[in-house]
Design an enzyme around this catalytic site. Structure first.
Site, mmCIF file in Angstrom:
data_model
loop_
_atom_site.group_PDB
_atom_site.id
_atom_site.type_symbol
_atom_site.label_atom_id
_atom_site.label_comp_id
_atom_site.label_asym_id
_atom_site.label_seq_id
_atom_site.Cartn_x
_atom_site.Cartn_y
_atom_site.Cartn_z
ATOM 1 N N ASP A 150 36.346 30.018 16.484
ATOM 2 C CA ASP A 150 34.901 29.947 16.730
ATOM 3 C C ASP A 150 34.338 31.368 16.788
ATOM 4 O O ASP A 150 34.932 32.245 17.420
ATOM 5 C CB ASP A 150 34.693 29.212 18.073
ATOM 6 C CG ASP A 150 33.255 28.841 18.332
ATOM 7 O OD1 ASP A 150 32.517 28.591 17.349
ATOM 8 O OD2 ASP A 150 32.862 28.782 19.511
ATOM 9 N N HIS A 151 33.227 31.596 16.116
ATOM 10 C CA HIS A 151 32.561 32.911 16.111
ATOM 11 C C HIS A 151 33.477 34.048 15.673
ATOM 12 O O HIS A 151 33.586 35.075 16.364
ATOM 13 C CB HIS A 151 31.946 33.233 17.481
ATOM 14 C CG HIS A 151 30.725 32.417 17.755
ATOM 15 N ND1 HIS A 151 29.517 32.673 17.150
ATOM 16 C CD2 HIS A 151 30.540 31.319 18.524
ATOM 17 C CE1 HIS A 151 28.636 31.770 17.551
ATOM 18 N NE2 HIS A 151 29.235 30.926 18.377
ATOM 19 N N HIS A 183 25.519 24.810 18.114
ATOM 20 C CA HIS A 183 26.217 25.485 19.205
ATOM 21 C C HIS A 183 25.347 25.356 20.461
ATOM 22 O O HIS A 183 24.207 24.931 20.385
ATOM 23 C CB HIS A 183 26.427 26.958 18.849
ATOM 24 C CG HIS A 183 27.446 27.160 17.760
ATOM 25 N ND1 HIS A 183 28.395 28.138 17.812
ATOM 26 C CD2 HIS A 183 27.666 26.489 16.603
ATOM 27 C CE1 HIS A 183 29.162 28.068 16.731
ATOM 28 N NE2 HIS A 183 28.730 27.079 15.975
ATOM 29 N N GLY A 184 25.903 25.772 21.607
ATOM 30 C CA GLY A 184 25.111 25.694 22.840
ATOM 31 C C GLY A 184 24.839 24.254 23.226
ATOM 32 O O GLY A 184 23.738 23.892 23.620
ATOM 33 N N SER A 232 26.135 22.597 25.765
ATOM 34 C CA SER A 232 26.201 22.309 27.210
ATOM 35 C C SER A 232 24.800 22.171 27.763
ATOM 36 O O SER A 232 23.854 22.778 27.240
ATOM 37 C CB SER A 232 26.889 23.468 27.947
ATOM 38 O OG SER A 232 28.239 23.523 27.592
ATOM 39 N N ASN A 271 28.857 21.872 19.970
ATOM 40 C CA ASN A 271 29.868 22.731 20.598
ATOM 41 C C ASN A 271 29.651 22.746 22.100
ATOM 42 O O ASN A 271 28.524 22.971 22.555
ATOM 43 C CB ASN A 271 29.710 24.182 20.123
ATOM 44 C CG ASN A 271 30.261 24.402 18.745
ATOM 45 O OD1 ASN A 271 30.589 23.464 18.040
ATOM 46 N ND2 ASN A 271 30.360 25.665 18.353
ATOM 47 N N THR A 315 30.349 25.975 28.059
ATOM 48 C CA THR A 315 29.989 26.193 29.472
ATOM 49 C C THR A 315 30.265 24.993 30.381
ATOM 50 O O THR A 315 30.785 25.152 31.481
ATOM 51 C CB THR A 315 28.491 26.581 29.540
ATOM 52 O OG1 THR A 315 28.319 27.747 28.731
ATOM 53 C CG2 THR A 315 28.043 26.872 30.953
HETATM 54 P P1 13P Z 1 27.906 26.476 25.427
HETATM 55 O O1 13P Z 1 28.800 27.367 26.213
HETATM 56 O O2 13P Z 1 26.477 26.724 25.686
HETATM 57 O O3 13P Z 1 28.292 25.047 25.546
HETATM 58 O O4 13P Z 1 28.112 26.868 23.884
HETATM 59 C C1 13P Z 1 29.388 26.818 23.338
HETATM 60 C C2 13P Z 1 29.349 27.197 21.918
HETATM 61 O O5 13P Z 1 28.358 27.068 21.251
HETATM 62 C C3 13P Z 1 30.592 27.722 21.332
HETATM 63 O O6 13P Z 1 30.410 28.157 20.033
#
Ligand code: 13P
Length: 288
Positions: free
Chosen positions: A84-85, A207-208, A210, A229, A232
């Protein structure tokens, strides 16, 4: 089941009449990995295990990749493992040698350089039979302590150009989503997502994932989002559980006692996310 590529695992969600999203969880160690696989098995859901580049300095790429790939190969549900990333060339190259699907993060480059960086890795990955996700735009927030970045929303026309020029299999978009917890109610630009989806014919992912309320998640799934994804929410579950058990039972010194407690809480949270993404029971849509 054999290890899936991210393309293969997302293609089913992308083309199925039963709208659902594939859950992708960042895993940090063996305990997380086992908790996530247990959650997916209990929910009979496909799952993606993600190895975030920042965590690799702590865990070691080979170590964590082997833990995750062993778990993914030895479960009966469809599972994929991805970097990831990935922005550092040595990490991307080694991930491909190990047989991971990859996510290329060229967000620090100008557009043309990002296209070239992503295109060259996509070509290499495809020669090896691996899949590539890439992000266009940038999310606000920070990944595992990396530098905070300012948000840049994905432009729908540029997204079509980017997918066409790079040949990527999966597009990650920036539509108001942030890494980490949201400040107030998330302001997700669903119309922008719909416009991108109209112009792009590969699975689109977010992504993001959570801290998103279920009404927003449902709307995005209805409009064709293929993956969320989650980082958090699991970190909070794991660390709060450890803090709780260690303060309640200070005399428990066997690491596996406290770790098992943290794994149970992580598994519970992962199961809640899987249900929210409507992925429960969807492993039946995959053949081995
Ligand atoms: P969160 O930590 O906001 O869930 O995002 C995780 C993410 O996007 C990993 O690539």
């Amino acid at each position: 089941m054999p290890l899936f590529t991210t393309k293969a695992i997302l293609q089913t969600a992308y083309s199925s009449a039963e709208r659902f999203c594939v859950p992708a969880f960042n895993v940090h160690n063996m305990e997380y990995t086992k908790a996530v696989i247990a959650a997916a098995e209990k929910e009979q859901s496909p799952v993606i295990l993600m190895l975030g580049q920042p965590i690799l300095a702590f865990a070691g790429l080979d170590t964590l990749a082997n833990i995750a790939m062993f778990a993914a190969r030895n479960t009966r549900i469809p599972a994929a493992v991805m970097l990831d990333h990935g922005s550092k060339e040595e990490i991307i190259d080694r991930s491909m040698e190990l047989g991971l699907s990859i996510m290329i993060d060229g967000s620090h480059y100008q557009y043309d350089e990002n296209v070239e960086f992503t295109r060259s890795y996509t070509e290499k990955a495809h020669r090896l039979g691996l899949s590539v996700e890439a992000e266009l735009g940038a999310l606000a927030g920070s990944e595992d302590g990396e530098e905070e970045v300012a948000a840049r929303m994905t432009d729908p026309d540029m997204a079509a150009d980017f997918v066409g020029k790079t040949g990527i299999d999966i597009l990650a978009v920036s539509i108001g989503n942030v890494h980490g917890l949201y400040k107030g109610r998330p302001n997700i630009d669903v119309s922008r997502f719909i416009e991108i989806r109209k112009r792009v014919s590969v699975p689109i992912v977010m992504h993001g994932g959570s801290d998103l309320p279920s009404d927003i998640v449902n709307r995005l799934i209805d409009e064709g989002m293929s993956k969320f994804n989650i980082g958090t929410d699991l970190k909070i579950a794991f660390s709060s559980a450890l803090r709780e058990i260690l303060s309640q039972e200070p005399l428990k010194f066997q690491p596996f006692d406290s770790l098992q407690y943290a794994m149970n809480k992580t598994e519970e949270t992962a199961r809640e996310k899987i249900r929210m993404f409507r992925a429960s029971g969807k492993s039946r849509l995959y053949s081995s």
